[in-house]
Design a protein around this motif. Structure first.
Motif, short mmCIF file in Angstrom:
data_model
loop_
_atom_site.label_atom_id
_atom_site.label_comp_id
_atom_site.label_asym_id
_atom_site.label_seq_id
_atom_site.Cartn_x
_atom_site.Cartn_y
_atom_site.Cartn_z
N HIS A 133 21.07 11.55 6.20
CA HIS A 133 21.27 12.60 7.72
C HIS A 133 21.79 12.16 8.64
O HIS A 133 21.93 10.55 8.24
CB HIS A 133 19.91 12.49 7.89
N GLY A 134 22.98 12.76 8.65
CA GLY A 134 24.14 12.38 9.14
C GLY A 134 23.70 12.54 10.32
O GLY A 134 24.74 11.65 11.92
N GLY A 135 22.27 12.91 11.57
CA GLY A 135 22.74 12.71 12.83
C GLY A 135 23.19 13.65 14.51
O GLY A 135 23.34 14.11 13.39
N GLU A 136 23.23 13.62 15.37
CA GLU A 136 23.36 14.69 16.70
C GLU A 136 24.69 14.35 16.36
O GLU A 136 25.44 13.60 16.38
CB GLU A 136 22.61 13.99 17.52
N GLY A 137 25.10 15.88 16.19
CA GLY A 137 26.92 15.82 16.38
C GLY A 137 27.79 16.07 15.35
O GLY A 137 28.72 15.71 15.45
N LYS A 138 26.76 16.08 14.46
CA LYS A 138 27.35 15.69 12.69
C LYS A 138 26.59 16.66 12.01
O LYS A 138 25.72 17.39 12.90
CB LYS A 138 27.28 14.66 12.16
N PRO A 139 26.92 17.49 10.77
CA PRO A 139 26.52 17.76 10.11
C PRO A 139 24.54 16.77 9.92
O PRO A 139 24.98 15.96 9.77
CB PRO A 139 27.10 17.74 8.10
N GLN A 140 23.64 17.78 10.01
CA GLN A 140 22.61 16.83 9.96
C GLN A 140 22.55 15.98 8.14
O GLN A 140 21.70 14.73 8.06
CB GLN A 140 21.48 17.82 9.89
N HIS A 141 23.07 17.20 7.51
CA HIS A 141 22.48 16.63 6.16
C HIS A 141 23.82 16.72 5.64
O HIS A 141 24.55 17.64 5.74
CB HIS A 141 21.94 18.11 5.12
N LEU A 142 23.96 15.32 5.03
CA LEU A 142 25.79 15.33 4.02
C LEU A 142 25.24 15.60 3.39
O LEU A 142 24.56 15.34 2.02
CB LEU A 142 25.80 13.57 4.17
N GLY A 143 26.51 15.19 2.17
CA GLY A 143 27.40 15.91 0.80
C GLY A 143 28.18 15.25 0.11
O GLY A 143 28.14 15.54 -1.01
N ASP A 144 28.58 13.73 1.08
CA ASP A 144 29.48 13.49 -0.32
C ASP A 144 28.91 11.77 -0.68
O ASP A 144 27.59 12.38 -0.89
CB ASP A 144 30.29 12.08 1.43
N THR A 145 30.08 11.45 -1.57
CA THR A 145 29.83 10.72 -2.86
C THR A 145 30.57 9.19 -2.49
O THR A 145 31.55 9.86 -2.43
CB THR A 145 29.55 11.38 -4.47
N TRP A 146 29.51 8.62 -2.82
CA TRP A 146 30.80 6.92 -2.70
C TRP A 146 30.16 5.93 -3.79
O TRP A 146 29.11 6.25 -4.43
CB TRP A 146 29.95 5.96 -1.70
N ILE A 147 31.14 4.94 -4.25
CA ILE A 147 30.87 4.45 -4.84
C ILE A 147 31.04 2.88 -4.11
O ILE A 147 32.30 2.31 -3.92
CB ILE A 147 31.67 4.77 -6.11
N GLN A 154 34.02 3.33 -1.68
CA GLN A 154 35.46 4.46 -1.92
C GLN A 154 34.59 5.74 -2.05
O GLN A 154 33.69 5.95 -2.78
CB GLN A 154 36.08 3.75 -3.09
N GLU A 155 34.83 6.81 -1.73
CA GLU A 155 34.58 8.07 -2.11
C GLU A 155 35.08 8.29 -2.60
O GLU A 155 35.95 8.67 -3.09
CB GLU A 155 34.27 9.00 -0.39
N ILE A 156 34.22 9.32 -3.85
CA ILE A 156 34.78 10.12 -4.69
C ILE A 156 34.34 11.54 -4.85
O ILE A 156 33.77 11.65 -3.88
CB ILE A 156 33.84 9.48 -6.02
N HIS A 157 35.25 12.27 -5.60
CA HIS A 157 34.86 13.81 -5.51
C HIS A 157 34.83 14.94 -6.43
O HIS A 157 36.06 14.83 -7.17
CB HIS A 157 36.20 14.43 -4.12
N PRO A 158 33.91 14.30 -6.74
CA PRO A 158 33.22 15.09 -8.43
C PRO A 158 33.39 16.42 -8.11
O PRO A 158 33.33 17.32 -7.12
CB PRO A 158 31.59 14.71 -8.15
N PRO A 159 33.81 17.74 -8.70
CA PRO A 159 33.96 19.02 -8.67
C PRO A 159 33.18 20.04 -8.93
O PRO A 159 32.89 21.02 -8.38
CB PRO A 159 35.03 19.38 -10.44
#
Length: 201
Positions: A133-147, A154-159
């Motif tokens: 959950h990203g909070g106010e002023g940002k997308p509430q729900h996040l979908g990023d992946t980190w290692i 490090q952020e990764i970007h699976p297809p």
């Protein structure tokens, strides 16, 4: 809560203390000046709980993400909601080595969030973080992946990736060597989909 794989102990950090006067609602405080969020650390050894008296520790918070560390020595904690003063989404990284907490400061980190999903991928020796959950002023729900490799994020970007969400169940499948994620919640409500992440291909 998370397991310290070296000691076999379960570690609990922070959360919300629901005393008799907080049961009507989680934000109905024991008095109007006191926060129900806690910053304590507890160890369960299979038989007993022990509270540790630590000077350095994560601040008062709830909904932090916790997992075993990449090197299997201790526990990793990221973010949550709370902190000192006005509650906010947090983006700090802490490691508990079985005795003490230490905050680390990687040059790159995920954005502040709560209710993120964190799991230790034992095959790759890393920890995977997804969404939250990203909070106010940002997308509430996040979908990023980190290692996290024990020192750096490090952020990764699976297809192909799960849709943005918070509060899903995530774990490591040791039989197949992959991360499994189920459900969670997005802007439309609760989800019941299942996803796997296989870093070894």
């Amino acid at each position: 809560m998370a397991t310290d794989l070296q000691s076999g102990h379960v570690i609990v950090s922070g959360g919300i203390a629901a005393g008799p006067k907080t049961l009507i609602g989680v934000f109905l405080l024991r008095d109007r000046r006191e926060s129900p969020l806690v910053d304590d650390t507890w160890i369960f050894n299979g038989e007993n709980w022990l509270e540790l008296d630590l000077k350095a520790r994560p601040s008062h918070r709830q909904f932090a993400a916790m997992s075993s560390c990449p090197d299997e020595r201790g526990v990793l904690l990221f973010g949550g909601h709370g902190g000192e003063g006005k509650p906010q989404h947090l983006g700090d990284t802490w490691i508990f080595d079985g005795e003490n907490w230490q905050e680390i400061h990687p040059p790159i980190s995920p954005s502040p969030r709560s209710k993120a999903m964190l799991a230790h991928d034992r095959l790759s020796g890393t920890v995977i973080l997804f969404g939250g959950h990203g909070g106010e002023g940002k997308p509430q729900h996040l979908g990023d992946t980190w290692i996290f490799d024990g020192e750096n994020w490090q952020e990764i970007h699976p297809p192909i990736s799960p849709s943005p969400r918070q509060g899903a169940c995530i774990t490591y499948d040791s039989m197949k060597g992959q991360i499994v994620l189920f459900g969670g919640k997005d802007a439309n409500g609760y989800l019941n989909d299942t996803w796997i992440l296989n870093l070894s291909g």
